[in-house]
Design a protein around this motif. Sequence first.
Motif, PDB file in Angstrom:
ATOM      1  N   GLU A  58       7.105  -2.835   7.473  1.00  0.00           N
ATOM      2  CA  GLU A  58       5.997  -3.548   8.105  1.00  0.00           C
ATOM      3  C   GLU A  58       5.224  -2.628   9.050  1.00  0.00           C
ATOM      4  OE1 GLU A  58       5.573  -7.252  11.137  1.00  0.00           O
ATOM      5  OE2 GLU A  58       6.851  -7.586   9.386  1.00  0.00           O
ATOM      6  N   GLU A  59       5.961  -1.718   9.713  1.00  0.00           N
ATOM      7  CA  GLU A  59       5.340  -0.751  10.625  1.00  0.00           C
ATOM      8  C   GLU A  59       5.752   0.650  10.180  1.00  0.00           C
ATOM      9  OE1 GLU A  59       6.915  -2.061  14.401  1.00  0.00           O
ATOM     10  OE2 GLU A  59       5.280  -3.489  14.661  1.00  0.00           O
ATOM     11  N   PRO A  60       5.144   1.156   9.086  1.00  0.00           N
ATOM     12  CA  PRO A  60       5.589   2.422   8.490  1.00  0.00           C
ATOM     13  C   PRO A  60       5.648   3.596   9.463  1.00  0.00           C
ATOM     14  CG  PRO A  60       3.904   1.407   7.123  1.00  0.00           C
ATOM     15  CD  PRO A  60       4.010   0.587   8.361  1.00  0.00           C
ATOM     16  N   ALA A  61       4.613   3.810  10.250  1.00  0.00           N
ATOM     17  CA  ALA A  61       4.596   4.986  11.141  1.00  0.00           C
ATOM     18  C   ALA A  61       5.760   4.929  12.128  1.00  0.00           C
ATOM     19  CB  ALA A  61       3.262   5.078  11.875  1.00  0.00           C
ATOM     20  N   LYS A  62       5.975   3.793  12.737  1.00  0.00           N
ATOM     21  CA  LYS A  62       7.044   3.637  13.721  1.00  0.00           C
ATOM     22  C   LYS A  62       8.417   3.763  13.061  1.00  0.00           C
ATOM     23  CE  LYS A  62       8.926   0.344  17.001  1.00  0.00           C
ATOM     24  NZ  LYS A  62       9.499  -0.957  16.865  1.00  0.00           N
TER      25      LYS A  62
ATOM     26  N   ASP B 121      13.171   9.480  10.685  1.00  0.00           N
ATOM     27  CA  ASP B 121      13.092  10.953  10.729  1.00  0.00           C
ATOM     28  C   ASP B 121      14.062  11.502  11.772  1.00  0.00           C
ATOM     29  OD1 ASP B 121      11.103  10.965   8.784  1.00  0.00           O
ATOM     30  OD2 ASP B 121       9.496  11.599  10.150  1.00  0.00           O
ATOM     31  N   GLU B 122      14.143  10.823  12.929  1.00  0.00           N
ATOM     32  CA  GLU B 122      15.085  11.240  13.982  1.00  0.00           C
ATOM     33  C   GLU B 122      16.525  11.080  13.506  1.00  0.00           C
ATOM     34  OE1 GLU B 122      14.574   9.300  17.780  1.00  0.00           O
ATOM     35  OE2 GLU B 122      12.397   9.439  17.620  1.00  0.00           O
ATOM     36  N   VAL B 123      16.822   9.925  12.925  1.00  0.00           N
ATOM     37  CA  VAL B 123      18.179   9.627  12.442  1.00  0.00           C
ATOM     38  C   VAL B 123      18.610  10.651  11.396  1.00  0.00           C
ATOM     39  CG1 VAL B 123      19.548   7.928  11.135  1.00  0.00           C
ATOM     40  CG2 VAL B 123      18.029   7.162  12.973  1.00  0.00           C
ATOM     41  N   GLU B 124      17.682  11.025  10.511  1.00  0.00           N
ATOM     42  CA  GLU B 124      17.969  11.964   9.429  1.00  0.00           C
ATOM     43  C   GLU B 124      17.843  13.427   9.876  1.00  0.00           C
ATOM     44  OE1 GLU B 124      19.246  11.279   6.580  1.00  0.00           O
ATOM     45  OE2 GLU B 124      19.042   9.108   6.556  1.00  0.00           O
ATOM     46  N   GLU B 125      17.581  13.637  11.153  1.00  0.00           N
ATOM     47  CA  GLU B 125      17.494  14.974  11.744  1.00  0.00           C
ATOM     48  C   GLU B 125      16.494  15.885  11.025  1.00  0.00           C
ATOM     49  OE1 GLU B 125      21.360  16.672  12.625  1.00  0.00           O
ATOM     50  OE2 GLU B 125      22.143  14.719  13.191  1.00  0.00           O
TER      51      GLU B 125
ATOM     52  N   SER C  18       0.820  -1.205   0.000  1.00  0.00           N
ATOM     53  CA  SER C  18       0.000   0.000   0.000  1.00  0.00           C
ATOM     54  C   SER C  18       0.858   1.261   0.000  1.00  0.00           C
ATOM     55  CB  SER C  18      -0.959  -0.012   1.190  1.00  0.00           C
ATOM     56  OG  SER C  18      -0.242  -0.075   2.384  1.00  0.00           O
ATOM     57  N   LEU C  19       0.213   2.353  -0.321  1.00  0.00           N
ATOM     58  CA  LEU C  19       0.882   3.642  -0.433  1.00  0.00           C
ATOM     59  C   LEU C  19       1.575   4.026   0.868  1.00  0.00           C
ATOM     60  CD1 LEU C  19       1.167   5.971  -2.478  1.00  0.00           C
ATOM     61  CD2 LEU C  19      -0.795   7.025  -1.408  1.00  0.00           C
ATOM     62  N   GLY C  20       2.839   4.439   0.752  1.00  0.00           N
ATOM     63  CA  GLY C  20       3.556   4.913   1.925  1.00  0.00           C
ATOM     64  C   GLY C  20       4.167   3.830   2.788  1.00  0.00           C
TER      65      GLY C  20
ATOM     66  N   ALA D 100      17.835  -1.593   9.881  1.00  0.00           N
ATOM     67  CA  ALA D 100      17.735  -3.033  10.097  1.00  0.00           C
ATOM     68  C   ALA D 100      17.056  -3.364  11.424  1.00  0.00           C
ATOM     69  CB  ALA D 100      19.124  -3.664  10.035  1.00  0.00           C
ATOM     70  N   ALA D 101      17.135  -2.466  12.400  1.00  0.00           N
ATOM     71  CA  ALA D 101      16.509  -2.692  13.707  1.00  0.00           C
ATOM     72  C   ALA D 101      14.984  -2.595  13.626  1.00  0.00           C
ATOM     73  CB  ALA D 101      17.040  -1.686  14.727  1.00  0.00           C
ATOM     74  N   GLN D 102      14.475  -2.040  12.525  1.00  0.00           N
ATOM     75  CA  GLN D 102      13.036  -1.910  12.321  1.00  0.00           C
ATOM     76  C   GLN D 102      12.536  -3.154  11.571  1.00  0.00           C
ATOM     77  OE1 GLN D 102      11.556   0.835  13.717  1.00  0.00           O
ATOM     78  NE2 GLN D 102      13.642   1.245  14.382  1.00  0.00           N
ATOM     79  N   LYS D 103      11.232  -3.288  11.466  1.00  0.00           N
ATOM     80  CA  LYS D 103      10.661  -4.413  10.713  1.00  0.00           C
ATOM     81  C   LYS D 103      10.582  -4.006   9.247  1.00  0.00           C
ATOM     82  CE  LYS D 103       8.186  -6.338  14.594  1.00  0.00           C
ATOM     83  NZ  LYS D 103       6.895  -6.713  15.162  1.00  0.00           N
ATOM     84  N   VAL D 104      11.664  -4.316   8.513  1.00  0.00           N
ATOM     85  CA  VAL D 104      11.753  -3.955   7.100  1.00  0.00           C
ATOM     86  C   VAL D 104      12.147  -5.178   6.281  1.00  0.00           C
ATOM     87  CG1 VAL D 104      12.389  -1.558   7.592  1.00  0.00           C
ATOM     88  CG2 VAL D 104      14.181  -3.242   7.220  1.00  0.00           C
ATOM     89  N   ARG D 105      11.813  -5.126   5.000  1.00  0.00           N
ATOM     90  CA  ARG D 105      12.197  -6.191   4.083  1.00  0.00           C
ATOM     91  C   ARG D 105      12.863  -5.558   2.874  1.00  0.00           C
ATOM     92  NH1 ARG D 105      10.117  -8.795  -0.474  1.00  0.00           N
ATOM     93  NH2 ARG D 105       8.238  -7.528  -0.467  1.00  0.00           N
TER      94      ARG D 105
END
Length: 134
Positions: free
Chosen positions: A68-72, A78-82, A2-4, A24-29
């Motif tokens: 897998e958890e886009p908002a989180k 966003d924090e990492v990229e300041e 889905s979008l986003g 990598a610490a996030q739920k990503v594929r």
Amino acid sequence: MSLGTSLFVYGTLKRGGELHSELAAQKVRYMGLAKIQGCLFPIEGESYPGAIQTDSEEYIKGELYELEEPAKTLARIDEVEECNQGLFVRKLVDCWLGSRKIKAWAYFYAKPVKRNPQIASGHFPVKLRTKTAQ
């Protein structure tokens, strides 16, 4: 998909990059190598590049991830990229995964590039760390 729910990365968040562990610490594929329209610049005095969005036929090469958890995940990146300090801004853009065009989030440099020479290839090589990145 889905979008986003996808994220395009082109610098230190790529596999082998110094900040990849944050992603990598996030739920990503990992979905594969991809590209977006824009220009890539080295940032003077820094170990990361900055992307500038354009309508030109120039492309930035990177990697595409499904979130897998886009908002989180996006809140953390966003924090990492300041983003809150005005260093980068996140935008939803067209991304090409092979011949497939999908919408993905990407981070664009929000400060002037101070006449830095463009990375003509659109590819930022990551400097592999001694510790293996996931």
